[in-house]
Design an enzyme around this catalytic site. Structure first.
Site, PDB file in Angstrom:
ATOM      1  N   CYS A 178      -5.634  -9.167  -0.886  1.00  0.00           N
ATOM      2  CA  CYS A 178      -6.765  -9.470  -1.772  1.00  0.00           C
ATOM      3  C   CYS A 178      -6.351  -9.321  -3.229  1.00  0.00           C
ATOM      4  CB  CYS A 178      -7.957  -8.574  -1.450  1.00  0.00           C
ATOM      5  SG  CYS A 178      -9.398  -8.970  -2.459  1.00  0.00           S
ATOM      6  N   CYS A 181      -9.099  -8.039  -5.510  1.00  0.00           N
ATOM      7  CA  CYS A 181      -9.336  -6.585  -5.418  1.00  0.00           C
ATOM      8  C   CYS A 181      -8.228  -5.806  -6.137  1.00  0.00           C
ATOM      9  CB  CYS A 181      -9.346  -6.094  -3.972  1.00  0.00           C
ATOM     10  SG  CYS A 181     -10.138  -7.157  -2.788  1.00  0.00           S
ATOM     11  N   ASP A 182      -6.999  -6.211  -5.932  1.00  0.00           N
ATOM     12  CA  ASP A 182      -5.879  -5.341  -6.306  1.00  0.00           C
ATOM     13  C   ASP A 182      -5.033  -5.843  -7.472  1.00  0.00           C
ATOM     14  OD1 ASP A 182      -6.607  -3.795  -4.131  1.00  0.00           O
ATOM     15  OD2 ASP A 182      -5.228  -4.790  -2.759  1.00  0.00           O
TER      16      ASP A 182
END
Ligand code: NAP
Length: 359
Positions: A178, A181-182
């Site tokens: 992701c 997300c990261d």
């Protein structure tokens, strides 16, 4: 007595549905999933995909700050040992995935939600009340069936990985599925990164990562992208993206102290291999919705996602069965959108029961 609302799944959609259903006096029962080796390997342990990530910087309400003091007061002591990040000596920035999920779970419990740490193995949605058959991990058997007047399915989806041992070894230390997300984490800034895949997600992730990375290698097993033409154009024109056509990820390279340091790529057309330096490897080779236990019971699309049958509602093909979160959404796949549809599903279930005079 049948349950008024049974919620299957324990990511942001499941807990938000539980919070709303509990506050509507529906006494929800949540099957949060079983803690088994099989679920660990599949990526379907309780608390969903967020429980497998580190910092969460895009869930509204948790700006950067030291969350430990709040966690100590919001969560009972029994939960805290599970929060590895919370016990770290240095301040944690804002919130991380396991903390956020523990807080959502606790919030649902505070309003009277009952939680069973088992899977639902199969369902009979043709009968009414609906029949749900849970696992019994202690006895490696089945629990007695549960009857439900409404069901909210929030079992999410799992990111696909290639299944390499080195992927597992470096998950959360440079291997991610992701980018949104990261991607902004310090370890990825101003460093070369690898994205595997050739669909819209891969192109989107690669493009997104160019904001942080010095260079992004897109590794695709063919010489043509699957992504839509407009997305392709964007990626191919981006000077920070280098296409690695006809290549497969053979091994994630790294070490204990630095995590990921590179990737070994193998040609898919000849025997050539090459190594590229990289501080991260992002898999974007699709997701698999967790709907195996529903086959034949509720309408799924061809990729296996539950079909929402009414616009702006969480209705499924079975009246009284609602779906929330990634299990019905292959498109947005964000924690906050999952939470939003979890809320919608609880309101839909409450109104459906009220219309039948059950609530
Ligand atoms: P996808 O379209 O299924 O693409 C998956 C990609 O991963 C494909 O390029 C595929 O290669 C590759 N792949 C699959 N298994 C692999 C393996 N074992 N080894 C190497 N490569 C592998 O999935 P997605 O990109 O996640 O998109 C899912 C859906 O969401 C699509 O409908 C997409 O249009 C949509 N979406 C839209 C947007 C947007 O419009 N902004 C953004 C993201 C996603 P092959 O091409 O060779 O099969």
């Amino acid at each position: 007595m049948p349950e008024k609302v049974v919620i299957i799944g324990s990511g942001p959609a499941g807990w938000t549905a539980a919070i709303y259903a509990a506050r509507a006096n529906l006494q929800p029962l949540v099957f949060e999933g079983a803690i088994t080796e099989e679920n660990q390997i599949k990526g379907t342990l309780p608390l969903g995909q967020l429980n497998l990530t580190t910092e969460v910087e895009n869930y509204p309400g948790f700006p950067e700050g030291d969350s430990r003091e709040y966690l100590r007061t919001a969560l009972p002591p029994a939960v805290q040992p599970y929060l590895a990040q919370a016990n770290k000596p240095q301040p944690s920035p804002g919130i991380n995935g396991p903390e956020l999920m523990a807080l959502m779970r606790q919030q649902a419990i505070n309003f009277g939600t009952r939680v069973i740490t088992e899977d639902i193995l199969r369902v009979d949605l043709q009968r009414y009340p609906f029949i749900l058959v849970p696992s019994d991990t202690a006895d490696q058997a089945e629990r007695p069936p549960v009857e439900a007047l409404t069901v909210i399915i929030a079992t999410g989806a799992r990111a696909n990985y290639l299944g390499l041992p080195s992927e597992d070894q470096f998950k959360n230390r440079g291997v991610s599925a992701c980018a949104v997300c990261d991607g902004a984490l310090p370890r990825f800034r101003n460093k070369p990164l690898v994205v595997v895949g050739g669909g819209d997600s891969a192109v989107e992730e690669a493009t997104y990562l160019t904001k942080f990375a010095s260079q992004v290698y897109m590794v695709h097993r063919r010489d043509e992208l699957r992504a839509s033409k407009i997305m392709q154009g964007r990626a191919l024109a981006n000077p920070k993206i280098t296409m690695k056509w006809n290549r497969a990820l053979q091994e994630v390279l790294g070490n204990e102290s630095d995590g990921v340091t590179g990737a070994r790529l193998a040609s898919t057309v000849d025997k050539e291999t090459e190594e590229v330096a990289s501080s991260g490897v992002f898999l974007a080779i699709g997701h698999t919705p967790n709907t195996d236990f529903l086959r034949g019971q509720v309408e799924l699309d061809k990729a296996g996602y539950i079909r929402w049958t009414v616009p702006q509602r969480t209705y499924t093909s079975v009246e009284g069965v609602f779906a929330a979160g990634d299990v019905a959404d292959s498109y947005y796949r964000q924690a906050v959108t999952a939470a939003g549809t979890g809320c919608m599903a609880a309101l839909d279930a409450e109104r459906w029961l009220a219309a039948r005079g059950e609530h």
